[in-house]
Design a protein around this motif. Structure first.
Motif, PDB file in Angstrom:
ATOM      1  N   GLN A 197       0.509  -0.757  -0.267  1.00 36.07           N
ATOM      2  CA  GLN A 197       0.008  -0.385  -0.310  1.00 36.07           C
ATOM      3  C   GLN A 197       1.085   0.872  -0.112  1.00 36.07           C
ATOM      4  O   GLN A 197       1.799   1.483   0.455  1.00 36.07           O
ATOM      5  CB  GLN A 197      -0.588  -0.211   1.289  1.00 36.07           C
ATOM      6  N   PHE A 202       3.431   3.955   5.533  1.00 34.65           N
ATOM      7  CA  PHE A 202       2.822   5.258   6.263  1.00 34.65           C
ATOM      8  C   PHE A 202       3.833   5.729   5.962  1.00 34.65           C
ATOM      9  O   PHE A 202       3.579   6.037   7.933  1.00 34.65           O
ATOM     10  CB  PHE A 202       1.233   4.294   6.923  1.00 34.65           C
ATOM     11  N   HIS A 209       4.927   6.640  15.337  1.00 33.15           N
ATOM     12  CA  HIS A 209       5.504   5.214  15.782  1.00 33.15           C
ATOM     13  C   HIS A 209       6.092   5.545  16.555  1.00 33.15           C
ATOM     14  O   HIS A 209       5.589   4.358  17.458  1.00 33.15           O
ATOM     15  CB  HIS A 209       6.105   4.542  14.508  1.00 33.15           C
ATOM     16  N   PHE A 224      -5.847  -1.663  12.301  1.00 38.34           N
ATOM     17  CA  PHE A 224      -5.674  -1.028  11.511  1.00 38.34           C
ATOM     18  C   PHE A 224      -4.069  -1.158  11.353  1.00 38.34           C
ATOM     19  O   PHE A 224      -3.458  -0.305  11.037  1.00 38.34           O
ATOM     20  CB  PHE A 224      -6.040   0.720  10.991  1.00 38.34           C
ATOM     21  N   TYR A 226      -2.107  -2.545   9.296  1.00 36.11           N
ATOM     22  CA  TYR A 226      -0.976  -2.627   8.656  1.00 36.11           C
ATOM     23  C   TYR A 226       0.370  -3.729   8.375  1.00 36.11           C
ATOM     24  O   TYR A 226      -0.021  -4.863   9.102  1.00 36.11           O
ATOM     25  CB  TYR A 226      -0.596  -1.198   7.163  1.00 36.11           C
ATOM     26  N   PHE A 230       3.184   0.207  14.000  1.00 35.16           N
ATOM     27  CA  PHE A 230       2.935   0.773  15.532  1.00 35.16           C
ATOM     28  C   PHE A 230       3.156  -0.652  15.863  1.00 35.16           C
ATOM     29  O   PHE A 230       4.462  -0.328  16.885  1.00 35.16           O
ATOM     30  CB  PHE A 230       1.988   0.984  15.847  1.00 35.16           C
ATOM     31  N   ASP A 245      -5.570  -6.817  11.465  1.00 38.05           N
ATOM     32  CA  ASP A 245      -5.902  -5.604  10.101  1.00 38.05           C
ATOM     33  C   ASP A 245      -6.992  -6.998   9.029  1.00 38.05           C
ATOM     34  O   ASP A 245      -7.069  -7.647   9.060  1.00 38.05           O
ATOM     35  CB  ASP A 245      -4.836  -5.092   9.252  1.00 38.05           C
ATOM     36  N   SER A 246      -8.015  -6.014   8.066  1.00 34.28           N
ATOM     37  CA  SER A 246      -8.462  -6.839   7.341  1.00 34.28           C
ATOM     38  C   SER A 246      -7.579  -7.158   5.991  1.00 34.28           C
ATOM     39  O   SER A 246      -7.953  -8.514   4.886  1.00 34.28           O
ATOM     40  CB  SER A 246      -9.852  -5.897   6.340  1.00 34.28           C
ATOM     41  N   ALA A 271      -9.395  -9.776  10.834  1.00 35.80           N
ATOM     42  CA  ALA A 271     -10.376  -9.351  10.582  1.00 35.80           C
ATOM     43  C   ALA A 271     -11.419  -7.701  10.655  1.00 35.80           C
ATOM     44  O   ALA A 271      -9.755  -6.914  10.079  1.00 35.80           O
ATOM     45  CB  ALA A 271     -10.646  -9.655  12.398  1.00 35.80           C
ATOM     46  N   ASN A 272     -11.974  -7.200  10.037  1.00 33.64           N
ATOM     47  CA  ASN A 272     -12.321  -6.331   9.923  1.00 33.64           C
ATOM     48  C   ASN A 272     -12.807  -5.706  11.297  1.00 33.64           C
ATOM     49  O   ASN A 272     -13.549  -6.329  12.595  1.00 33.64           O
ATOM     50  CB  ASN A 272     -14.268  -6.387   9.873  1.00 33.64           C
ATOM     51  N   VAL A 273     -11.842  -4.851  11.166  1.00 37.52           N
ATOM     52  CA  VAL A 273     -11.653  -3.280  13.452  1.00 37.52           C
ATOM     53  C   VAL A 273     -12.824  -3.320  13.365  1.00 37.52           C
ATOM     54  O   VAL A 273     -13.273  -3.759  15.041  1.00 37.52           O
ATOM     55  CB  VAL A 273     -11.029  -2.588  12.895  1.00 37.52           C
ATOM     56  N   ASP A 293      -6.546   3.345  13.719  1.00 37.23           N
ATOM     57  CA  ASP A 293      -5.208   4.407  12.457  1.00 37.23           C
ATOM     58  C   ASP A 293      -5.938   4.051  10.614  1.00 37.23           C
ATOM     59  O   ASP A 293      -5.230   3.040  10.174  1.00 37.23           O
ATOM     60  CB  ASP A 293      -3.361   4.385  12.227  1.00 37.23           C
ATOM     61  N   PRO A 295      -8.470   3.015   7.199  1.00 36.78           N
ATOM     62  CA  PRO A 295      -8.022   4.274   6.237  1.00 36.78           C
ATOM     63  C   PRO A 295      -8.235   5.526   6.201  1.00 36.78           C
ATOM     64  O   PRO A 295      -9.269   5.425   7.241  1.00 36.78           O
ATOM     65  CB  PRO A 295      -8.288   3.763   5.213  1.00 36.78           C
TER      66      PRO A 295
HETATM   67  C1  LIG Z   1      -3.497   4.100   7.523  1.00 40.75           C
HETATM   68  S1  LIG Z   1      -3.096   2.462   6.872  1.00 40.75           S
HETATM   69  C2  LIG Z   1      -2.836   1.618   8.937  1.00 40.75           C
HETATM   70  C3  LIG Z   1      -1.068   2.014   8.884  1.00 40.75           C
HETATM   71  C4  LIG Z   1      -0.592   1.406   9.528  1.00 40.75           C
HETATM   72  N1  LIG Z   1      -1.135   1.642  10.904  1.00 40.75           N
HETATM   73  C5  LIG Z   1       0.960   2.671   9.976  1.00 40.75           C
HETATM   74  O1  LIG Z   1       0.971   3.002  11.005  1.00 40.75           O
HETATM   75  O2  LIG Z   1       1.922   1.808   9.286  1.00 40.75           O
HETATM   76  C6  LIG Z   1      -5.371   1.511   7.364  1.00 40.75           C
HETATM   77  C7  LIG Z   1      -4.938  -0.078   6.845  1.00 40.75           C
HETATM   78  O3  LIG Z   1      -6.645  -0.720   7.360  1.00 40.75           O
HETATM   79  C8  LIG Z   1      -6.716  -1.434   6.809  1.00 40.75           C
HETATM   80  N2  LIG Z   1      -7.654  -1.784   6.737  1.00 40.75           N
HETATM   81  C9  LIG Z   1      -8.624  -0.503   5.948  1.00 40.75           C
HETATM   82  N3  LIG Z   1      -9.890  -1.380   6.404  1.00 40.75           N
HETATM   83  C10 LIG Z   1      -9.835  -1.919   7.230  1.00 40.75           C
HETATM   84  C11 LIG Z   1     -11.250  -2.568   7.949  1.00 40.75           C
HETATM   85  N4  LIG Z   1     -12.741  -2.137   8.385  1.00 40.75           N
HETATM   86  N5  LIG Z   1     -11.047  -3.494   9.305  1.00 40.75           N
HETATM   87  C12 LIG Z   1      -9.760  -3.750   9.300  1.00 40.75           C
HETATM   88  N6  LIG Z   1      -8.226  -3.636   8.525  1.00 40.75           N
HETATM   89  C13 LIG Z   1      -9.067  -2.390   7.730  1.00 40.75           C
HETATM   90  C14 LIG Z   1      -6.012  -1.150   5.650  1.00 40.75           C
HETATM   91  O4  LIG Z   1      -5.725  -2.520   5.033  1.00 40.75           O
HETATM   92  C15 LIG Z   1      -4.591  -0.348   5.879  1.00 40.75           C
HETATM   93  O5  LIG Z   1      -3.344  -1.357   6.122  1.00 40.75           O
END
Ligand SMILES: C[S@@+](CC[C@H](N)C(=O)[O-])C[C@H]1O[C@@H](n2cnc3c(N)ncnc32)[C@H](O)[C@@H]1O
Length: 389
Positions: A197, A202, A209, A224, A226, A230, A245-246, A271-273, A293, A295
């Motif tokens: 991504q 990020f 971090h 979330f 990634y 963190f 994370d998904s 999982a979906n957060v 954190d 999106p």
């Molecule tokens: C902003 S990035 C996170 C960056 C990470 N925290 C870092 O510091 O490197 C958002 C992450 O959320 C994940 N994501 C998006 N929607 C999601 C959901 N509903 N449940 C779980 N993960 C999700 C994406 O795959 C992505 O890895």
């Protein structure tokens, strides 16, 4: 030098330009310039006074992006100087890492260009047709000025569609290994510059971090996550860090990175957060540190109300899950939700969870992502660190 095409603004466009904002919209132009797009143009006000030079786009709503307010000759020397300034600034503000942003669009005088540096390998994002036209010169400038190991175009960002530019990923210089190892403080990470991504990491969260590490204790939850930036910073001082994370590939990379750092207390959960947090509350789980954190939930103003509901829900559940004295690190990268508005969402989430809390830190993007004062769109990242009482 051939004379540049000229573009005239309406009186309304001129008044907007006077605010310092570097973008002008199509209806700010007195007449359609009849250009294919990607040109450098001279910008005149409604009374034919010279205002500066801008990059023209024929497709995007944003017709002009100012490049300079002077009558400079925009040649190789012009770009070289801007690159040198960007490099000098990073030397000042970036320490203890070999992964950072080197060019950040307008804030570095390169509208429509992002350049990230990963341990000698460069990832370039070209987001404007004028920069696309200039690409051979820019690549030449980067190879001679920075002697990189490789340059990879990460032109798969969907915003390129708005400019009518094709989506592609290609290594255009040198050799890029499948994974590049980078270091952030004491943490090592493997990064896939071709397929991950963003351009790999990020990087805007880099200093957050490091800040998070100061609050590490007990049971931590990185939502979330990634590839665990963190979590990897928290883990050395926590009993366990659960990462949610998904994305399965991101979590697999997090596990690989945990091994690379000799850590055995990371627990990835795909999982979906939203579902994970709901279940954790129902099961009576508790944590000492929680990171949120997500999106950008509000990618446009139209999505704002739904986004506020989403931010409220995850923050409310996080407050319900925190032990007394627990720390919440909560972020929003939605430009369409201002810092005061995000703070209000977090406040009402704490109130609804019946958890008094105190605000410990108000943070933003790392210093290698400076925001241009006149471009509020570049002030998008908010990160609050709170303690639940
Ligand atoms: C902003 S990035 C996170 C960056 C990470 N925290 C870092 O510091 O490197 C958002 C992450 O959320 C994940 N994501 C998006 N929607 C999601 C959901 N509903 N449940 C779980 N993960 C999700 C994406 O795959 C992505 O890895």
């Amino acid at each position: 030098m051939p004379q540049l095409p000229e573009v005239r603004l309406t009186a309304k466009g001129w008044r907007w330009q006077r605010t310092g904002h570097p973008w002008l919209y199509r209806d700010d132009l007195a007449a359609a310039p009849g250009l294919p797009g990607g040109e450098l143009v001279r910008v005149l006000d409604h009374q034919d006074r010279f205002l500066g030079q801008a990059l023209y786009s024929a497709k995007s709503r944003i017709a002009l992006r100012f490049l300079t307010y002077a009558d400079d000759v925009v040649d190789r020397g012009f770009w070289e100087q801007r690159l040198q300034r960007a490099v000098a600034y990073r030397r000042q503000v970036v320490a203890d890492t070999d992964a950072y942003r080197l060019i950040y669009v307008e804030a570095d005088g390169f509208p429509g260009l992002v350049l990230d540096h990963y341990a000698g390998h460069l990832a370039l994002q070209v987001l404007h047709p004028a920069m696309e036209r200039l690409l051979p010169d820019i690549i030449d400038l980067l190879t001679t000025g920075l002697s990189p190991c490789s340059i990879t175009l990460r032109n798969d960002a969907e915003v390129r569609n708005l400019e009518g530019l094709p989506l592609e990923v290609a290594t255009v210089w040198g050799e890029l290994p499948p994974l590049v190892e980078v270091r952030q403080g004491g943490v090592r990470q493997l990064v896939d510059l071709r397929g991950a991504q963003k351009t790999g990491l990020f990087l805007d969260q880099r200093e957050n971090h490091l800040a998070a590490a100061a609050y590490a204790k007990g049971e931590a939850l990185d939502c979330f996550a990634y590839q665990g930036s963190f979590a990897l910073h928290l883990a050395p001082r926590c009993q366990r860090v659960t990462l949610v994370d998904s994305s399965a590939p991101a979590l697999a990379r997090a596990e690989e990175n945990a091994r690379l750092n000799g850590l055995d207390n990371l627990e990835p959960v795909k999982a979906n957060v939203f579902n994970f947090l709901k279940k954790a509350v129902a099961e009576g789980q508790h944590f000492d540190v929680i990171v949120l954190d997500p999106p950008a939930f509000a990618k446009s103003r139209r999505e704002r109300e739904a986004a506020i509901k989403g931010y409220h829900e995850i923050n409310r559940r996080a407050f319900q899950l925190l032990n007394p004295g627990g720390v919440l690190i909560t972020c929003s990268c939605s430009y369409n939700l201002s810092e005061p508005d995000f703070l209000e969402v977090v406040r009402s989430a704490a109130a609804d969870a019946h958890r008094p809390a105190r605000l410990i830190e108000r943070r933003g993007a790392a210093r290698d992502h400076p925001a241009l004062l006149a471009l509020p769109e570049s002030l998008y990242l908010k990160c609050f660190i709170l303690e639940a009482l």
